[in-house]
Design a protein around this motif. Structure first.
Motif, PDB file in Angstrom:
ATOM      1  N   CYS A 103      28.267  38.996 -11.586  1.00  0.00           N
ATOM      2  CA  CYS A 103      29.594  38.632 -11.139  1.00  0.00           C
ATOM      3  C   CYS A 103      30.259  38.042 -12.505  1.00  0.00           C
ATOM      4  CB  CYS A 103      29.433  37.532 -10.137  1.00  0.00           C
ATOM      5  SG  CYS A 103      30.914  36.878  -9.654  1.00  0.00           S
ATOM      6  N   ARG A 127      29.974  45.797 -15.807  1.00  0.00           N
ATOM      7  CA  ARG A 127      31.010  44.693 -15.141  1.00  0.00           C
ATOM      8  C   ARG A 127      30.757  43.640 -15.511  1.00  0.00           C
ATOM      9  NH1 ARG A 127      32.536  43.007 -10.125  1.00  0.00           N
ATOM     10  NH2 ARG A 127      32.193  41.105 -11.256  1.00  0.00           N
ATOM     11  N   LYS A 132      37.519  33.796 -13.828  1.00  0.00           N
ATOM     12  CA  LYS A 132      37.099  34.149 -12.618  1.00  0.00           C
ATOM     13  C   LYS A 132      38.019  33.331 -11.542  1.00  0.00           C
ATOM     14  CE  LYS A 132      33.923  35.825 -11.309  1.00  0.00           C
ATOM     15  NZ  LYS A 132      33.799  37.175 -10.902  1.00  0.00           N
ATOM     16  N   HIS A 273      30.629  42.976  -2.916  1.00  0.00           N
ATOM     17  CA  HIS A 273      31.543  41.853  -2.264  1.00  0.00           C
ATOM     18  C   HIS A 273      31.888  42.039  -0.820  1.00  0.00           C
ATOM     19  CE1 HIS A 273      32.133  41.298  -6.581  1.00  0.00           C
ATOM     20  NE2 HIS A 273      32.245  39.786  -6.197  1.00  0.00           N
ATOM     21  N   GLU A 299      26.942  44.711  -8.137  1.00  0.00           N
ATOM     22  CA  GLU A 299      26.716  43.410  -8.706  1.00  0.00           C
ATOM     23  C   GLU A 299      24.992  43.366  -8.948  1.00  0.00           C
ATOM     24  OE1 GLU A 299      30.540  40.463  -8.403  1.00  0.00           O
ATOM     25  OE2 GLU A 299      28.331  39.900  -7.538  1.00  0.00           O
ATOM     26  N   ASP A 312      28.031  34.296  -7.146  1.00  0.00           N
ATOM     27  CA  ASP A 312      27.839  35.729  -6.072  1.00  0.00           C
ATOM     28  C   ASP A 312      26.108  35.739  -6.151  1.00  0.00           C
ATOM     29  OD1 ASP A 312      30.224  35.526  -5.271  1.00  0.00           O
ATOM     30  OD2 ASP A 312      30.900  37.285  -6.312  1.00  0.00           O
ATOM     31  N   GLN A 315      24.427  38.152  -3.320  1.00  0.00           N
ATOM     32  CA  GLN A 315      24.657  39.593  -3.114  1.00  0.00           C
ATOM     33  C   GLN A 315      24.167  40.284  -4.465  1.00  0.00           C
ATOM     34  OE1 GLN A 315      28.838  39.030  -2.673  1.00  0.00           O
ATOM     35  NE2 GLN A 315      29.354  39.775  -4.705  1.00  0.00           N
TER      36      GLN A 315
HETATM   37 MN    MN Z   1      31.357  38.637  -7.774  1.00  0.00          MN
END
Ligand code: MN
Ligand code: PEP
Length: 338
Positions: A103, A127, A132, A273, A299, A312, A315
């Motif tokens: 993330c 990524r 943020k 997400h 992610e 995050d 996830q």
């Molecule tokens: Mn994220």
């Protein structure tokens, strides 16, 4: 209003068109899209006669004044589907591009370890967020420019192109120095000031759908970037807000075929997400591949328990789960002839 010039139009043809409209307009810019030259006229009054303008030497066509999207519509592109170059890679050429990473940029060691792991598993791009967007000013806001520097080092060392989000128009220039692609997050899809700055950036843009935005609004947001001169845009479905609480958002998979009818731009799906749950990410990624997404953004973190809270973590896939996703994806792509 959009004036399209003939490829043979001379600079004096263009100058004469500009002189014709200049005293009537409020905002005018020239851009090149798909090797054609265009004049964008915003804020004109009704006294510009479209017929007179169309008949000027060098003008190929003038589009209707009520056009809200022109360059990003499917009809604009001869084949109905465009491709976007990201460094040496191409998004939208039929191969499914996999973008993966944590993330946020948090700890340098974890960043490297995750980049190496996703590359080994088959990711094409990396990524991680340096800036943020947060719901509370007390939450970790990202490492900012330091994060960008680390990302560009990872990019060099590990050998993966990198995408990361920009929140502020002032950061666009420095982000271009360090990244291969700039991301607009869901909260900024309607931030026209940012979109306009990105239109002047010399990097492709990953434009995420606003959590409460219609697909038409997403296409129009892309148009804001294009008319400033940057047509290299990839759209991203990342889930929308509904009444459902079992998942973080609701993944709108129909967005992929629906967008295909509306726009030629390549499409990426972000199942992380969209669901907010690592146990659902793989199935939703496979489903996205079946409905024809051009890319996936997932992610992944080597140690989600080390992520700064609230992050995050729920996830994020572990590298081994991500590897399993990539292996399943290969089978699914074969089954659907991709
Ligand atoms: Mn994220
Ligand atoms: C992200 O990609 O890390 C992110 C914040 O995504 P979104 O804007 O879709 O919430």
């Amino acid at each position: 209003m959009v004036v399209e010039f003939e490829p043979s139009a001379t600079s004096s043809d263009i100058k004469s068109v500009i002189e014709f409209v200049i005293h009537r307009l409020r905002y005018l810019r020239e851009i090149d899209v798909c090797e054609r030259h265009y004049l964008i006229i915003s804020g004109y009054r009704d006294d510009i006669n479209v017929k007179d303008l169309s008949s000027k030497h060098g003008v190929r066509r003038v589009t209707s004044p009520d056009t809200t999207a022109f360059f990003c519509r499917r009809e604009f592109y001869p084949s109905g589907k465009s491709q976007v170059a990201i460094g040496d890679l191409t998004l939208g050429n039929g191969h499914l591009m996999i973008i993966a990473g944590p993330c946020a940029v948090e700890c340098e060691d974890d960043l490297y370890a995750t980049a190496k792991a996703v590359k080994a598993a088959g990711a094409h791009m990396f990524r991680a967020g340096a800036f943020k967007p947060r719901t509370s000013p007390y939450n970790f806001q990202g490492l900012g420019v330091t994060g960008l520097r680390w990302l560009s080092e990872v990019r060099q060392t590990v050998g993966l192109p990198v995408v990361s989000e920009v929140l502020d128009p002032y950061d666009v220039e420095i982000a271009c120095e360090h990244l291969d692609m700039l991301q607009v997050g869901t909260r900024n899809m309607t931030n026209q000031s940012l979109l306009k700055h990105l239109g002047k950036a010399n990097r492709p843009i990953l434009l995420k759908r606003g959590a409460s935005s219609k697909l038409e609004e997403l296409v129009r947001a892309a148009e804001f970037i294009t008319v400033e001169g940057n047509p290299n845009i990839v759209l991203c479905e990342r889930g929308i807000q509904t009444f459902e609480t079992a998942t973080r958002n609701t993944l709108d998979l129909s967005a992929v075929p629906a967008l295909r009818c509306m726009t030629h731009l390549p499409i990426v799906v972000d199942p992380s997400h969209a669901t907010g749950r690592s146990d659902l990410v793989t199935d939703m990624a496979l489903a996205a591949a079946i409905v024809g997404t051009d890319g996936l953004m997932v992610e992944v973190h080597v140690a989600p328990e080390r992520m700064i809270k609230p992050g995050d973590g729920q996830q994020a896939l572990l590298p081994e789960q991500f590897l399993e996703l990539v292996q399943k994806l290969k089978k699914v792509l074969k089954a659907v002839d991709r």
